[in-house]
Design a protein around this motif. Structure first.
Motif: not given
Length: 265
Positions: A77-82, A86-91, A148-154, A169-175
């Motif tokens: 929620r704090e860092v919606p980086h591309p 993509r986070f959608e919701r918590s149930i 992430l560092a701007k929001k103090n995530w280590v 697509s030569k794209s990377v996603h982080v999870f």
């Protein structure tokens, strides 16, 4: 239905089967987390859970796994980086929170030790890509960690197992950044979770401080492993991976600032 649900009393496998097609189940994680791929009218989703309550013999108790999922939600929620899935919701569910993400097409880059040199693995096929493709991935990972560092995530438990790469697509996603921490913290475990190939010395020693310079080390190792053919980056890697934190770049932004000029030399 999935994205409109606010809570359920059902266990995630039963709930997800009732609203769509569960086409994948990921239940071999050492942590005890169990995740699912589910397709509904709204599309495909990745759903991560803490697994069922209990689970003797696992390294983390169920309540600790729940806490890590709550931590992952906060980061998303704090860092919606591309580059992040993509986070959608918590149930809330009978197993605790179900974190719902958009489904990402691609291949998991991590290969277990016994298959790490196998040319058929996604990992070795990634390393065989042109330098420019691998360089684009590293730039993306550095950019993500600047934000992430701007929001103090280590960093915590960052390695190639956190990456999905789409070769088309030569794209990377982080999870799976559940173990990232907010702000500097103290190593209260001794040997922390993670891959030794990416971990800083302080992640092995009880009582040591973990801060942004630990993130710098992890990124330095990422550069060294992903771009081993670029000798122009050897000085950047050497400083980022200094054993003594005070001798490293002080921030991820500082590392980022040194990265591009080194390539231009």
């Amino acid at each position: 239905m999935l994205l409109e649900t606010t809570s359920t009393d059902q266990a995630p496998p039963d709930f997800l089967a009732s609203i769509g097609e569960v086409f994948a189940r990921f239940d071999r994680q050492d942590s005890g987390n169990i995740s699912f791929g589910v397709e509904t009218e709204a599309g495909r989703h990745f759903v991560k859970t803490a697994g069922p309550p209990g689970g003797g013999g696992l390294p983390l108790a169920h309540e600790d796994r729940v806490a890590l999922l709550q931590n992952a939600e906060r980061l998303a929620r704090e860092v919606p980086h591309p580059a992040l899935t993509r986070f959608e919701r918590s149930i809330p569910s009978a197993w605790g929170p179900m974190l719902v993400y958009g489904w990402v097409e691609g291949e998991h880059l991590h290969a277990r030790r016994e298959r790490r040199e196998d040319p058929d693995t996604a990992w070795q096929r990634f390393l065989a890509l042109p330098t420019s493709d691998r360089l684009a991935v590293v730039r993306t990972l550095i950019d993500l960690h600047v934000e992430l560092a701007k929001k103090n995530w280590v960093t915590g438990d960052f390695y190639d197992g956190c990456l999905i790469y789409n070769f088309s697509s030569k794209s990377v996603h982080v999870f799976d950044l559940d173990s990232y921490h907010k702000g500097p913290y103290t190593n209260d475990m001794g040997r922390m979770f993670g891959s030794t190939r990416f971990m800083a010395p302080e992640e092995f020693e009880l009582g040591r401080g973990i801060d942004e310079r630990t993130t710098v080390f992890a990124l330095g190792r990422t550069i060294a492993i992903f771009l081993s053919d670029l000798t122009a980056l050897s000085d950047v890697v050497a400083r980022a991976c200094e054993a003594t934190p005070e001798h490293r770049y002080g921030t991820v932004a500082e590392l980022s600032g040194a990265f591009a000029p080194a390539l231009a030399c």
